[in-house]
Write an enzyme that holds these catalytic residues in place. Structure first.
Site, PDB file in Angstrom:
ATOM      1  N   THR A 195       0.833  -1.202   0.000  1.00  0.00           N
ATOM      2  CA  THR A 195       0.000   0.000   0.000  1.00  0.00           C
ATOM      3  C   THR A 195       0.867   1.252   0.000  1.00  0.00           C
ATOM      4  O   THR A 195       1.971   1.246   0.566  1.00  0.00           O
ATOM      5  CB  THR A 195      -0.911   0.038   1.239  1.00  0.00           C
ATOM      6  OG1 THR A 195      -1.581   1.306   1.302  1.00  0.00           O
ATOM      7  CG2 THR A 195      -0.111  -0.143   2.521  1.00  0.00           C
ATOM      8  N   TYR A 213      -2.326   0.510  10.119  1.00  0.00           N
ATOM      9  CA  TYR A 213      -2.471  -0.178   8.833  1.00  0.00           C
ATOM     10  C   TYR A 213      -1.198  -0.035   8.012  1.00  0.00           C
ATOM     11  O   TYR A 213      -0.597  -1.031   7.572  1.00  0.00           O
ATOM     12  CB  TYR A 213      -3.671   0.371   8.067  1.00  0.00           C
ATOM     13  CG  TYR A 213      -3.700  -0.063   6.623  1.00  0.00           C
ATOM     14  CD1 TYR A 213      -3.839  -1.404   6.280  1.00  0.00           C
ATOM     15  CD2 TYR A 213      -3.567   0.868   5.584  1.00  0.00           C
ATOM     16  CE1 TYR A 213      -3.845  -1.817   4.956  1.00  0.00           C
ATOM     17  CE2 TYR A 213      -3.582   0.474   4.266  1.00  0.00           C
ATOM     18  CZ  TYR A 213      -3.717  -0.869   3.951  1.00  0.00           C
ATOM     19  OH  TYR A 213      -3.712  -1.276   2.645  1.00  0.00           O
TER      20      TYR A 213
END
Length: 350
Positions: free
Chosen positions: A123, A148
C-alpha cells in the site's frame, strides 16, 4: 496457455476483492492459481473459478506447508490483509497480528518449502503523511502514520530480509472497478469506498442493500478550494484489472530473474473528487445527480498520486482504463444479484 505453461501460483486472500481479480488474470495468463483464504472477509464464490481453493489462515504454517507439498507452487502472491485505516487506529493489535505477524509466518513457511518468488500487494500508506502535490516516488521515505500502513511496511521489511526469496512489493492508493462478466467485483461491508458509495444509489440498488450500507444520506464534496485543477481534492485510482496486470507483470519479472524491488502503481495524475462525480453522472445517465459541498476535513491533503514511471520502465506496466471504465464496470457488477445477496447476508451476520 502462454509461457506460464500451467505453473502453480499460490494466492493468499484470493477470495477477496483484489486477490480474486488477480487470480482471474493468472488463469487467463496460463497460470494455475491456488487460493488460500480464511473467508473472514472473502467470499467462497470469488475463488470458485480457480485451480484449487483451500480455506484456512495464512498464520497456519502447517497449512501453508501442506498446500506447498500438494501443489508445488513456483511463486506466491500475497493479498490477505485487513485494510481499514480508521479501524486500524481503533484496533491496532488486530492489524499487527494479521497484516504483520501472520504475514511473517506465511513468508517463512513459503521459504521453508523452497518458494523463492513472492509478489506482495502492499500500500502507498507506507509513505505516511503527504503534503506536497508532486506524484510520490519509490525513493520517498516511509513514515506510516497509522497501524495499517505500519503493519504493511513491517511485513515488507520482513519479506525483503529473507535471503532465499526474491520479492516485489507493489504500493498503490485506491482501487475500483470490477470484472462483472466473470462474476467478480467488490463486495465490501461496511462500504467505505467512494465509487461504490456513489454508484449504488444512482443505479437504483435494492433498498435492502442501500439500508445495509447506510447510503441514504446523499453525497458531499469536502472542500472546493484546494490548489487543484477544479478546487477539489485529487486522489489516485486504478482499475482492478489494471492492478491485476501489474501483479502478473511483477510475477513474470521475478520468474525471469528480476531482483527484489518496490514499485509504485498509479495513474500519474489522479482524479479530482468532482471529476469522479461528473463521470458518474455521465456514465450512469443521471444529470439530476448534484452532490452538496462542505468545508475541507482537517488533515485531508490536496493531492495523493503515485508516480509509476519505474513500473512502466521495468515492468512495462501502465494504466489502460480510466475512471469511466471503473464506474461502468462497478455499476454492472453492483446490479448482479450475487452482490446484493452477499451484502445483505454480511449485514445480517454483523
Amino acid at each position: 496457455m502462454d509461457e506460464a505453461n500451467g505453473q502453480v501460483v499460490l494466492v493468499s486472500g484470493g477470495a477477496g476483492y483484489i486477490g480474486s481479480h488477480v487470480a482471474l488474470a493468472l488463469k487467463q495468463a496460463g497460470f494455475r492459481p491456488v487460493v488460500v483464504d480464511s473467508l473472514v472477509n472473502g467470499n467462497a464464490w470469488a475463488a470458485s473459478g480457480t485451480f484449487a481453493f483451500r480455506q484456512g489462515d495464512i498464520g497456519d504454517a502447517g497449512l501453508i506447508a501442506a498446500v506447498c507439498d500438494e501443489f508445488h507452487p513456483v511463486a506466491a502472491l500475497h493479498f490477505a490483509a485487513f485494510i481499514e485505516v480508521g479501524e486500524s487506529v481503533e484496533k491496532p493489535q488486530k492489524y499487527f497480528e494479521n497484516n504483520r505477524d501472520k504475514a511473517k509466518v506465511f513468508f517463512d513457511a513459503l521459504a521453508a518449502k523452497g518458494v523463492g518468488h513472492v509478489v506482495f500487494s502492499s500500500t502507498a500508506a507506507v509513505y505516511g503523511e503527504i503534503t506536497e502535490p508532486a506524484p510520490i516516488l519509490e525513493t520517498r521515505a516511509t513514515r506510516p502514520i497509522n497501524p495499517y500502513g505500519q503493519s504493511k511496511l513491517d511485513a515488507e521489511t520482513h519479506l525483503r530480509g529473507i535471503a532465499s526469496v526474491r520479492s516485489v512489493a507493489l504500493r498503490y492508493f485506491n482501487v475500483a472497478g470490477a470484472a462483472p462478466d466473470a462474476g467478480l467485483g467488490e463486495a465490501h461491508y461496511p462500504e467505505s469506498h467512494l465509487i461504490p458509495r456513489v454508484v449504488l444509489p444512482l443505479i437504483g440498488a435494492p433498498a435492502a442493500v442501500v439500508d445495509a450500507l447506510g447510503l441514504k444520506g446523499g453525497f458531499r464534496i469536502y472542500g472546493t478550494d484546494y490548489p487543484t485543477r477544479d478546487g477539489t481534492a485529487v486522489r489516485d485510482y486504478i482499475h482492478v484489472m489494471d492492478l491485476a496486470d501489474a501483479h502478473i507483470r511483477a510475477l513474470r519479472y521475478l520468474l525471469g530473474g528480476g531482483s527484489t524491488d518496490v514499485f509504485n502503481l498509479g495513474s500519474g495524475s489522479g482524479y479530482s473528487v468532482r471529476e469522479i462525480f461528473d463521470a458518474a453522472r455521465a456514465v450512469l445517465e443521471r444529470p439530476d445527480f448534484s452532490p452538496g459541498t462542505a468545508p475541507r476535513r482537517v488533515g485531508d491533503p490536496a493531492t495523493l498520486v503515485a508516480d509509476s514511471t519505474k513500473a512502466k520502465r521495468v515492468l512495462g506496466w501502465s494504466v489502460t482504463r480510466g475512471i469511466r471504465d471503473m464506474i461502468a464496470s462497478a455499476a454492472q457488477w453492483h446490479r448482479l444479484p450475487r452482490y446484493g445477496e452477499t451484502i445483505v447476508a454480511r449485514a445480517a451476520r454483523s
